[in-house]
Design a protein around this motif. Structure first.
Motif, short mmCIF file in Angstrom:
data_model
loop_
_atom_site.label_atom_id
_atom_site.label_comp_id
_atom_site.label_asym_id
_atom_site.label_seq_id
_atom_site.Cartn_x
_atom_site.Cartn_y
_atom_site.Cartn_z
N VAL A 1 8.39 -5.81 -0.53
CA VAL A 1 7.27 -6.65 -0.95
C VAL A 1 7.78 -7.83 -1.78
N LEU A 2 8.70 -7.56 -2.69
CA LEU A 2 9.23 -8.62 -3.55
C LEU A 2 10.02 -9.68 -2.78
N GLY B 1 0.82 -1.22 0.00
CA GLY B 1 0.00 0.00 0.00
C GLY B 1 0.84 1.26 0.00
N ILE B 2 1.91 1.24 0.80
CA ILE B 2 2.81 2.40 0.83
C ILE B 2 3.46 2.59 -0.53
N ALA B 3 3.91 1.51 -1.15
CA ALA B 3 4.54 1.61 -2.47
C ALA B 3 3.57 2.17 -3.50
N ILE B 4 2.32 1.74 -3.44
CA ILE B 4 1.31 2.20 -4.39
C ILE B 4 1.02 3.69 -4.19
N VAL B 5 0.83 4.09 -2.95
CA VAL B 5 0.54 5.51 -2.67
C VAL B 5 1.72 6.39 -3.03
N LEU B 6 2.94 5.96 -2.70
CA LEU B 6 4.13 6.75 -3.04
C LEU B 6 4.28 6.90 -4.55
N SER B 7 4.03 5.81 -5.28
CA SER B 7 4.14 5.87 -6.72
C SER B 7 3.10 6.80 -7.33
N THR B 8 1.90 6.76 -6.81
CA THR B 8 0.84 7.66 -7.29
C THR B 8 1.21 9.11 -7.00
N ALA B 9 1.66 9.38 -5.79
CA ALA B 9 2.06 10.75 -5.43
C ALA B 9 3.23 11.22 -6.29
N ALA B 10 4.17 10.32 -6.57
CA ALA B 10 5.31 10.69 -7.41
C ALA B 10 4.86 11.08 -8.81
N ASN B 11 3.94 10.32 -9.37
CA ASN B 11 3.42 10.65 -10.70
C ASN B 11 2.72 12.00 -10.71
N LEU B 12 1.95 12.28 -9.67
CA LEU B 12 1.25 13.57 -9.60
C LEU B 12 2.26 14.72 -9.47
N LEU B 13 3.28 14.53 -8.67
CA LEU B 13 4.31 15.57 -8.51
C LEU B 13 5.08 15.80 -9.81
N LEU B 14 5.37 14.74 -10.54
CA LEU B 14 6.05 14.92 -11.83
C LEU B 14 5.17 15.67 -12.82
N LYS B 15 3.87 15.44 -12.77
CA LYS B 15 2.95 16.17 -13.64
C LYS B 15 2.96 17.66 -13.29
N ILE B 16 2.94 17.96 -11.99
CA ILE B 16 3.00 19.37 -11.56
C ILE B 16 4.34 19.97 -11.99
N GLY B 17 5.42 19.25 -11.77
CA GLY B 17 6.75 19.74 -12.12
C GLY B 17 6.94 19.95 -13.60
N THR C 1 10.74 2.29 -4.70
CA THR C 1 11.63 1.17 -5.00
C THR C 1 12.00 0.42 -3.73
N PHE C 2 12.26 1.13 -2.65
CA PHE C 2 12.60 0.50 -1.38
C PHE C 2 11.45 -0.38 -0.88
N PHE C 3 10.23 0.16 -0.86
CA PHE C 3 9.08 -0.61 -0.39
C PHE C 3 8.75 -1.75 -1.35
#
Length: 104
Positions: free
Chosen positions: A52-53, A7-23, A46-48
């Protein structure tokens, strides 16, 4: 604990995509706070993901992480007012149904 890490990995990845869009909408695309924070969140993702992996197999990991697609689509509609077609929503529902079937 595995679900928490995923869940943390999924939320972080989503937030990262949104931030890259803003940037990407800034004058200095590569060196602004949004882009740098977005890439930093991808490093944490990647760490999380590694955690999981270390517990589940790759095919299960890829299926679970595809929830990220749905979150990005919904988030882009909410935060950026991006339009999404009926076919797009149908595709998203099919992905989520597929994830549900695979997990069971």
């Amino acid at each position: 604990m595995i679900y928490v890490y995923a869940g943390i990995a999924i939320v972080l990845s989503t937030a990262a995509n949104l931030l890259l869009k803003i940037g990407a909408g800034r004058e200095s695309v590569y060196l602004n706070k949004y882009t740098l924070l977005g890439y930093s969140l991808f490093v944490l993702t990647t760490f999380f993901s590694y955690l999981v992996l270390s517990i589940i197999d790759l095919k299960s990991f890829v299926i679970v992480m595809s929830i990220n697609y749905g979150l990005v689509i919904v988030s882009s509609a909410i935060f950026f007012k991006e339009k999404f077609t009926k076919i797009g929503w149908l595709g998203l529902v099919l992905v989520l149904v597929g994830i549900n079937i695979f997990i069971r």
